[in-house]
Design a protein around this motif. Structure first.
Motif, PDB file in Angstrom:
ATOM      1  N   GLU A  49       0.738  -1.255  -0.117  1.00 14.51           N
ATOM      2  CA  GLU A  49       0.277   0.248  -0.048  1.00 14.51           C
ATOM      3  C   GLU A  49       1.011   1.183  -0.337  1.00 14.51           C
ATOM      4  OE1 GLU A  49      -2.797   0.026   3.114  1.00 14.51           O
ATOM      5  OE2 GLU A  49      -3.217  -1.698   2.616  1.00 14.51           O
ATOM      6  N   SER A  50       1.532   1.295   0.766  1.00 15.59           N
ATOM      7  CA  SER A  50       2.700   2.458   0.677  1.00 15.59           C
ATOM      8  C   SER A  50       3.120   2.733  -0.503  1.00 15.59           C
ATOM      9  CB  SER A  50       4.163   2.406   1.605  1.00 15.59           C
ATOM     10  OG  SER A  50       4.001   0.526   1.063  1.00 15.59           O
ATOM     11  N   VAL A  51       3.566   1.588  -1.066  1.00 17.36           N
ATOM     12  CA  VAL A  51       4.708   2.604  -2.985  1.00 17.36           C
ATOM     13  C   VAL A  51       3.009   2.635  -3.057  1.00 17.36           C
ATOM     14  CG1 VAL A  51       5.419   1.338  -4.948  1.00 17.36           C
ATOM     15  CG2 VAL A  51       6.107   0.429  -3.034  1.00 17.36           C
ATOM     16  N   ALA A  52       1.981   1.544  -3.419  1.00 20.52           N
ATOM     17  CA  ALA A  52       1.020   2.574  -4.511  1.00 20.52           C
ATOM     18  C   ALA A  52       0.686   3.894  -3.646  1.00 20.52           C
ATOM     19  CB  ALA A  52       0.115   1.478  -3.590  1.00 20.52           C
ATOM     20  N   ALA A  53       0.779   4.486  -2.502  1.00 23.22           N
ATOM     21  CA  ALA A  53       0.125   5.543  -2.461  1.00 23.22           C
ATOM     22  C   ALA A  53       1.430   6.752  -2.678  1.00 23.22           C
ATOM     23  CB  ALA A  53       0.319   5.712  -0.808  1.00 23.22           C
ATOM     24  N   ALA A  54       2.287   6.182  -2.790  1.00 23.08           N
ATOM     25  CA  ALA A  54       3.798   7.113  -3.117  1.00 23.08           C
ATOM     26  C   ALA A  54       3.467   6.978  -4.181  1.00 23.08           C
ATOM     27  CB  ALA A  54       5.218   6.290  -2.647  1.00 23.08           C
ATOM     28  N   LYS A  55       3.091   5.838  -5.635  1.00 25.06           N
ATOM     29  CA  LYS A  55       2.958   6.519  -7.013  1.00 25.06           C
ATOM     30  C   LYS A  55       1.576   7.468  -6.966  1.00 25.06           C
ATOM     31  CE  LYS A  55       4.624   2.526  -8.721  1.00 25.06           C
ATOM     32  NZ  LYS A  55       5.300   0.335  -9.573  1.00 25.06           N
ATOM     33  N   LEU A  56       0.297   7.306  -6.331  1.00 24.35           N
ATOM     34  CA  LEU A  56      -0.596   7.958  -6.278  1.00 24.35           C
ATOM     35  C   LEU A  56       0.076   9.963  -6.059  1.00 24.35           C
ATOM     36  CD1 LEU A  56      -3.335   8.538  -6.880  1.00 24.35           C
ATOM     37  CD2 LEU A  56      -3.976   8.253  -4.265  1.00 24.35           C
ATOM     38  N   ALA A  57       0.437   9.460  -5.231  1.00 25.76           N
ATOM     39  CA  ALA A  57       0.951  11.178  -4.472  1.00 25.76           C
ATOM     40  C   ALA A  57       2.115  11.478  -5.557  1.00 25.76           C
ATOM     41  CB  ALA A  57       2.120  11.599  -3.110  1.00 25.76           C
ATOM     42  N   ASP A  58       2.632  11.007  -6.207  1.00 21.37           N
ATOM     43  CA  ASP A  58       3.647  11.622  -7.314  1.00 21.37           C
ATOM     44  C   ASP A  58       2.906  11.961  -8.299  1.00 21.37           C
ATOM     45  OD1 ASP A  58       5.699  10.578  -5.613  1.00 21.37           O
ATOM     46  OD2 ASP A  58       6.782   9.354  -6.347  1.00 21.37           O
ATOM     47  N   GLY A  59       1.996  10.876  -8.788  1.00 21.03           N
ATOM     48  CA  GLY A  59       1.544  11.677 -10.268  1.00 21.03           C
ATOM     49  C   GLY A  59       0.612  12.569 -10.037  1.00 21.03           C
ATOM     50  N   THR A  60       0.033  13.057  -8.564  1.00 20.83           N
ATOM     51  CA  THR A  60      -1.197  13.875  -8.214  1.00 20.83           C
ATOM     52  C   THR A  60      -0.202  14.833  -8.227  1.00 20.83           C
ATOM     53  OG1 THR A  60      -2.844  12.035  -7.031  1.00 20.83           O
ATOM     54  CG2 THR A  60      -2.841  14.236  -6.777  1.00 20.83           C
ATOM     55  N   PHE A  61       0.917  15.269  -7.527  1.00 24.89           N
ATOM     56  CA  PHE A  61       1.569  16.411  -6.507  1.00 24.89           C
ATOM     57  C   PHE A  61       3.035  16.310  -7.601  1.00 24.89           C
ATOM     58  CE2 PHE A  61      -0.635  14.338  -2.759  1.00 24.89           C
ATOM     59  CZ  PHE A  61      -1.787  15.762  -2.839  1.00 24.89           C
ATOM     60  N   GLY A  62       2.835  15.472  -8.528  1.00 25.16           N
ATOM     61  CA  GLY A  62       3.903  15.893  -9.435  1.00 25.16           C
ATOM     62  C   GLY A  62       5.643  16.234  -8.862  1.00 25.16           C
ATOM     63  N   ARG A  63       5.561  15.143  -8.053  1.00 24.58           N
ATOM     64  CA  ARG A  63       6.867  15.169  -7.057  1.00 24.58           C
ATOM     65  C   ARG A  63       8.185  14.165  -8.072  1.00 24.58           C
ATOM     66  NH1 ARG A  63       4.683  11.862  -1.427  1.00 24.58           N
ATOM     67  NH2 ARG A  63       3.711  13.459  -0.683  1.00 24.58           N
ATOM     68  N   ASP A  64       9.064  15.705  -7.458  1.00 24.95           N
ATOM     69  CA  ASP A  64      10.583  15.252  -8.228  1.00 24.95           C
ATOM     70  C   ASP A  64      11.294  14.336  -7.379  1.00 24.95           C
ATOM     71  OD1 ASP A  64      12.667  14.951  -9.917  1.00 24.95           O
ATOM     72  OD2 ASP A  64      13.380  17.019  -8.946  1.00 24.95           O
ATOM     73  N   THR A  65      11.221  12.774  -7.605  1.00 25.14           N
ATOM     74  CA  THR A  65      12.008  11.882  -7.210  1.00 25.14           C
ATOM     75  C   THR A  65      13.392  11.811  -7.271  1.00 25.14           C
ATOM     76  OG1 THR A  65      11.323  10.689  -8.877  1.00 25.14           O
ATOM     77  CG2 THR A  65      10.374  10.332  -6.616  1.00 25.14           C
ATOM     78  N   ASN A  66      14.264  13.038  -7.876  1.00 30.06           N
ATOM     79  CA  ASN A  66      15.787  12.837  -8.193  1.00 30.06           C
ATOM     80  C   ASN A  66      16.058  14.400  -7.100  1.00 30.06           C
ATOM     81  OD1 ASN A  66      15.647  11.223  -9.795  1.00 30.06           O
ATOM     82  ND2 ASN A  66      15.194  12.807 -11.484  1.00 30.06           N
ATOM     83  N   ALA A  67      15.475  14.945  -6.672  1.00 29.78           N
ATOM     84  CA  ALA A  67      15.320  16.189  -5.727  1.00 29.78           C
ATOM     85  C   ALA A  67      16.347  15.571  -4.200  1.00 29.78           C
ATOM     86  CB  ALA A  67      15.125  17.300  -5.466  1.00 29.78           C
ATOM     87  N   ASP A  68      17.169  15.966  -4.271  1.00 28.78           N
ATOM     88  CA  ASP A  68      17.678  16.060  -2.108  1.00 28.78           C
ATOM     89  C   ASP A  68      17.043  16.522  -1.231  1.00 28.78           C
ATOM     90  OD1 ASP A  68      19.204  13.309  -3.542  1.00 28.78           O
ATOM     91  OD2 ASP A  68      21.203  15.024  -3.932  1.00 28.78           O
TER      92      ASP A  68
END
Length: 74
Positions: A49-68
């Motif tokens: 569920e945590s991976v599904a929620a992270a993917k949903l949040a990344d898609g919804t909020f446009g998160r940049d997963t490469n930023a530090d």
């Protein structure tokens, strides 16, 4: 036993310090290229569920997963 060890380390204190400094420098040199071999992939369970929620949040909020660093200034 510990008293004998303590006396030995005290008697050879500069040698112990030198060996430890050399060991740390050697390990630092050995680990210089380590960041190229490490990745974050493979540590997540794709069905969790945590991976599904992270993917949903990344898609919804446009998160940049490469930023530090994230900096907010108001």
């Amino acid at each position: 036993m510990f008293a004998t060890w303590g006396r030995l380390v005290y008697r050879l204190r500069f040698t112990v310090i030198g060996v430890m400094v050399a060991l740390m420098l050697g390990l630092g040199a050995y680990g210089l290229g380590l960041e190229n071999n490490l990745s974050q992939s493979g540590w997540d369970d794709p069905g969790s569920e945590s991976v599904a929620a992270a993917k949903l949040a990344d898609g919804t909020f446009g998160r940049d997963t490469n930023a530090d660093v994230v900096l907010l200034y108001t």
